[in-house]
Design an enzyme around this catalytic site. Structure first.
Site, PDB file in Angstrom:
ATOM      1  N   ARG A 127     -11.037  15.340   8.100  1.00  0.00           N
ATOM      2  CA  ARG A 127     -12.203  16.543   6.794  1.00  0.00           C
ATOM      3  C   ARG A 127     -13.016  17.106   7.518  1.00  0.00           C
ATOM      4  O   ARG A 127     -12.978  15.869   8.670  1.00  0.00           O
ATOM      5  CB  ARG A 127     -11.836  15.325   5.533  1.00  0.00           C
ATOM      6  CG  ARG A 127     -10.190  14.568   4.861  1.00  0.00           C
ATOM      7  CD  ARG A 127     -10.555  13.704   4.387  1.00  0.00           C
ATOM      8  NE  ARG A 127      -9.938  12.277   3.787  1.00  0.00           N
ATOM      9  CZ  ARG A 127      -9.504  11.435   3.698  1.00  0.00           C
ATOM     10  NH1 ARG A 127     -10.687  10.977   3.819  1.00  0.00           N
ATOM     11  NH2 ARG A 127      -8.503  10.994   4.037  1.00  0.00           N
ATOM     12  N   HIS A 177     -12.872   2.880   0.581  1.00  0.00           N
ATOM     13  CA  HIS A 177     -13.175   1.939   1.596  1.00  0.00           C
ATOM     14  C   HIS A 177     -13.750   0.861   1.288  1.00  0.00           C
ATOM     15  O   HIS A 177     -13.986   0.270   2.034  1.00  0.00           O
ATOM     16  CB  HIS A 177     -14.253   2.296   2.866  1.00  0.00           C
ATOM     17  CG  HIS A 177     -13.123   3.772   3.333  1.00  0.00           C
ATOM     18  ND1 HIS A 177     -14.148   4.895   5.042  1.00  0.00           N
ATOM     19  CD2 HIS A 177     -11.706   4.247   4.081  1.00  0.00           C
ATOM     20  CE1 HIS A 177     -12.762   5.310   5.002  1.00  0.00           C
ATOM     21  NE2 HIS A 177     -11.751   4.662   4.643  1.00  0.00           N
ATOM     22  N   ARG A 208      -2.589  -1.303  -3.249  1.00  0.00           N
ATOM     23  CA  ARG A 208      -3.446  -0.969  -3.322  1.00  0.00           C
ATOM     24  C   ARG A 208      -3.900  -0.664  -3.524  1.00  0.00           C
ATOM     25  O   ARG A 208      -2.759   0.911  -3.542  1.00  0.00           O
ATOM     26  CB  ARG A 208      -3.841  -0.743  -1.691  1.00  0.00           C
ATOM     27  CG  ARG A 208      -5.556   0.209  -1.459  1.00  0.00           C
ATOM     28  CD  ARG A 208      -5.191   1.007   0.017  1.00  0.00           C
ATOM     29  NE  ARG A 208      -6.373   1.519   0.127  1.00  0.00           N
ATOM     30  CZ  ARG A 208      -6.432   2.254   0.981  1.00  0.00           C
ATOM     31  NH1 ARG A 208      -5.147   3.457   1.350  1.00  0.00           N
ATOM     32  NH2 ARG A 208      -7.299   3.214   0.998  1.00  0.00           N
ATOM     33  N   ASN A 236       0.758  -1.597   0.119  1.00  0.00           N
ATOM     34  CA  ASN A 236       0.035  -0.424   0.189  1.00  0.00           C
ATOM     35  C   ASN A 236       0.994   1.297   0.129  1.00  0.00           C
ATOM     36  O   ASN A 236       1.637   1.481   0.761  1.00  0.00           O
ATOM     37  CB  ASN A 236      -0.696  -0.387   1.338  1.00  0.00           C
ATOM     38  CG  ASN A 236      -1.743   1.079   1.595  1.00  0.00           C
ATOM     39  OD1 ASN A 236      -1.549   2.353   0.693  1.00  0.00           O
ATOM     40  ND2 ASN A 236      -2.917   0.776   2.684  1.00  0.00           N
ATOM     41  N   GLU A 255      -8.179  -5.222   5.925  1.00  0.00           N
ATOM     42  CA  GLU A 255      -7.562  -4.885   4.071  1.00  0.00           C
ATOM     43  C   GLU A 255      -6.853  -5.399   3.756  1.00  0.00           C
ATOM     44  O   GLU A 255      -7.179  -5.935   2.586  1.00  0.00           O
ATOM     45  CB  GLU A 255      -7.868  -3.449   4.621  1.00  0.00           C
ATOM     46  CG  GLU A 255      -8.934  -2.672   4.274  1.00  0.00           C
ATOM     47  CD  GLU A 255      -9.328  -1.365   4.338  1.00  0.00           C
ATOM     48  OE1 GLU A 255      -7.772  -0.789   5.918  1.00  0.00           O
ATOM     49  OE2 GLU A 255      -9.273  -0.184   3.841  1.00  0.00           O
TER      50      GLU A 255
END
Ligand code: ADP
Length: 420
Positions: free
Chosen positions: A251, A190, A101, A11, A400
Site C-alpha cells: 500500500r 490494528h 476478529r 479471523n 492479537e
C-alpha cells in the site's frame, strides 16, 4: 481455570480463515492453523498442534499438517474440517466461546461485543466502510454459529481501541456533512495490536498503563503508528481505510490526492485500476519493483551484482524508514510525555536494519539505539534496545489472538455473572 475454558479465535478473510484455540489467561495455543485459497480448487487447510503438556512434545508430522480442502472449498467446509480435527483430538469440549476478529466497528463499537442478530445487522451495514473485510468477517461468524450452535460468539473490532481519539485527531478537513451523514472520519486499525503492546510495555516499565504514554509502531505487511496516552489511543496513522498513513508492503500510504485525478484524467486509469495500484502495487513492492517482503529487500540492498536492483531496494527501504520516523515524530503533538517507543509486527520485531534507520532520524526526541541489543533482540524476544541515556525503545512481540481470546473470555464471564 476449568478445562473447558479455551477460546476458539477466528479471523476470516475473503479467501482465508485463520483459527487458534487459546487459553485466554495465559495465551497458550493448543491448535492453530489457516485455510487458504478458499473458493478455488487449490484450497488447503493447515493445522499446527501444540502439546498442552510441556513433557509431551508433538511429533514433526503433528506439528504442521497440510490437508487438501474438500469441495466446495468454501469457509463452511473449512470450519467443518476444523470441527472434525477438534473432535479427533478431543479438543471440542474444551471450547467455551468463539472470538471473532472484525475489522470495522464504526463509531458503534468500542468494546468487545456479544454477537446477536442486531450486531450482525450492524456489522453488515458497516460493510460500506470496509467492503473487503466486514462481509468476510460476517461469513466467518455465520459458519461458526452453524457449527458451534451452543457456544457464545463475541466480536472484537480492529477499530475499537481507536474510538478514544479526540475529534481534532479523527476529523478530516472536508465538508462537515460528509462526517455527519456519511461517517467519513479517521477510524484507525490494528487496534488490538496497539492495545496489547502498550499494555505489555507498561508492565515492562513497572508502571500502571494509566500513567504511561507510548508511541507504538506496528510494522508488518500493513503498517501503522499510534499515540497511546494513559492507555488510550489518541491518534493513529491509518484513517478512513487502512490505506492512509505510512507506506506499507504493497500500500502507498498517504499520497497527494491530486495524484489520483492525474492518473484518471491524464493517464486514463479506471477507478478500479487506481484502487489496485494504491492497495496492491505500491509501497515497498512498487518502489523497489522487486518485492513487498522486507527480508528480500534488505538482502538486495546489500547485494552488489545488480546495481539498479540494489539501488531501488535501498530507495524503498529508506523512504519506508523516513516516513515511519516522521509519523512517530508527528505523534509527539498528541502527548505531553513519552515513556517509550514500541516496535512490533513482523518487521518491527525482527528487522534491526529498519529499526536502526528509523531511529537515526529521531535523535531530537532523544532516541539512541544500542547496536548490539538492536541486533540480538528478534525472533520473539522482547526488551529495551536503547542505550542507557536514551528514551526507552521497546520491542514487544504482538499477539492479537491472545487479546481476542482474553477479551472474549472476560466478556462471557461478566455476562454469566450478571445473569446469575
Ligand atoms: P502481517 O501484517 O501479514 O501479519 P507480519 O507482521 O508477519 O505481516 O510481517 C511481515 C513482514 O515482516 C514482511 O515484510 C517480512 O519480510 C518481515 N519480516 C519477518 N521476519 C523478518 C526478519 N527477520 N527481518 C526483516 N523482516 C522480517
Amino acid at each position: 481455570m476449568p478445562d473447558n475454558s479455551y477460546v476458539l479465535v477466528i479471523n476470516c478473510g475473503s479467501s482465508s480463515l485463520k483459527f487458534s484455540l487459546i487459553a485466554p489467561l495465559t495465551g497458550e495455543a493448543l491448535l492453530e492453523g489457516i485455510a487458504e485459497r478458499l473458493m478455488t480448487e487449490n484450497a488447503i487447510i493447515t493445522f499446527k498442534y501444540h502439546s498442552n503438556k510441556a513433557s509431551q512434545k508433538p511429533n514433526k508430522e503433528q506439528q504442521s499438517q497440510k490437508t487438501i480442502l474438500k469441495a466446495p472449498f468454501d469457509h463452511k467446509t473449512a470450519i467443518a474440517q476444523l470441527v472434525e480435527k477438534l473432535k479427533q483430538n478431543q479438543l471440542i469440549n474444551k471450547i467455551s466461546a468463539i472470538g471473532h476478529r472484525v475489522v470495522h466497528g464504526g463509531e458503534q463499537y468500542s468494546q468487545p461485543t456479544l454477537i446477536t442478530e442486531d450486531v450482525k445487522e450492524t456489522i453488515k451495514k458497516l460493510s460500506k466502510l470496509a467492503p473487503l473485510h466486514n462481509p468476510a468477517n460476517l461469513s466467518g461468524i455465520e459458519v461458526a454459529q452453524q457449527a458451534f450452535k451452543n457456544l457464545p460468539q463475541v466480536a472484537i473490532f480492529d477499530t475499537a481501541f481507536h474510538q478514544s481519539m479526540p475529534e481534532k485527531a479523527f476529523m478530516y478537513a472536508l465538508p462537515y456533512n460528509l462526517y455527519q451523514q456519511h461517517s467519513v472520519r479517521k477510524y484507525g486499525f490494528h487496534g488490538t495490536s496497539h492495545y496489547f503492546v502498550s499494555q505489555q510495555a507498561a508492565k515492562k516499565m513497572n508502571k500502571s498503563i494509566e500513567q504511561c504514554s507510548f508511541i507504538s509502531a506496528h510494522l508488518g505487511n500493513g503498517c501503522s503508528v499510534t499515540a497511546v496516552k494513559n492507555g488510550k489511543s489518541v491518534d493513529s496513522s491509518m484513517g478512513f481505510t487502512p490505506l492512509e498513513g505510512v507506506m506499507m508492503g504493497t500500500r502507498s500510504g498517504s499520497i497527494d490526492p491530486g495524484i489520483i485525478f492525474y492518473l484518471v484524467e491524464q493517464l486514463n486509469y479506471t477507478l478500479a485500476e487506481v484502487n489496485q495500484l494504491l492497495n496492491k502495487k505500491s509501497g515497498l513492492l512498487g518502489l523497489s519493483q522487486l518485492s513487498n517482503d522486507c527480508r528480500t529487500l534488505e538482502k538486495s540492498a546489500l547485494a552488489t551484482e545488480d546495481y539498479e536492483k540494489s539501488r531501488l531496494a535501498k530507495l524503498a527501504l529508506s523512504v519506508f524508514c523516513f516516513q515511519i520516523a516522521k509519523s512517530i515524530a508527528s505523534f509527539s503533538a498528541s502527548l505531553t510525555s513519552l515513556d517509550a517507543l514500541i516496535f512490533t509486527g513482523g518487521i518491527g520485531e525482527n528487522s534491526s536494519f529498519i529499526r536502526e534507520h528509523i531511529i537515526e532520524h529521531l535523535s531530537l526526541l532523544n532516541f539512541q539505539l544500542d547496536p548490539s541489543l538492536n541486533l540480538t533482540t528478534r525472533l520473539g524476544k522482547s526488551g529495551n534496545i536503547a542505550t542507557k541515556n536514551s528514551r526507552p525503545c521497546l520491542i514487544i512481540p504482538t499477539n492479537e489472538e491472545w487479546v481476542i481470546a482474553e477479551q472474549t473470555y472476560r466478556l462471557i464471564q461478566q455476562l454469566n455473572k450478571s445473569n446469575s
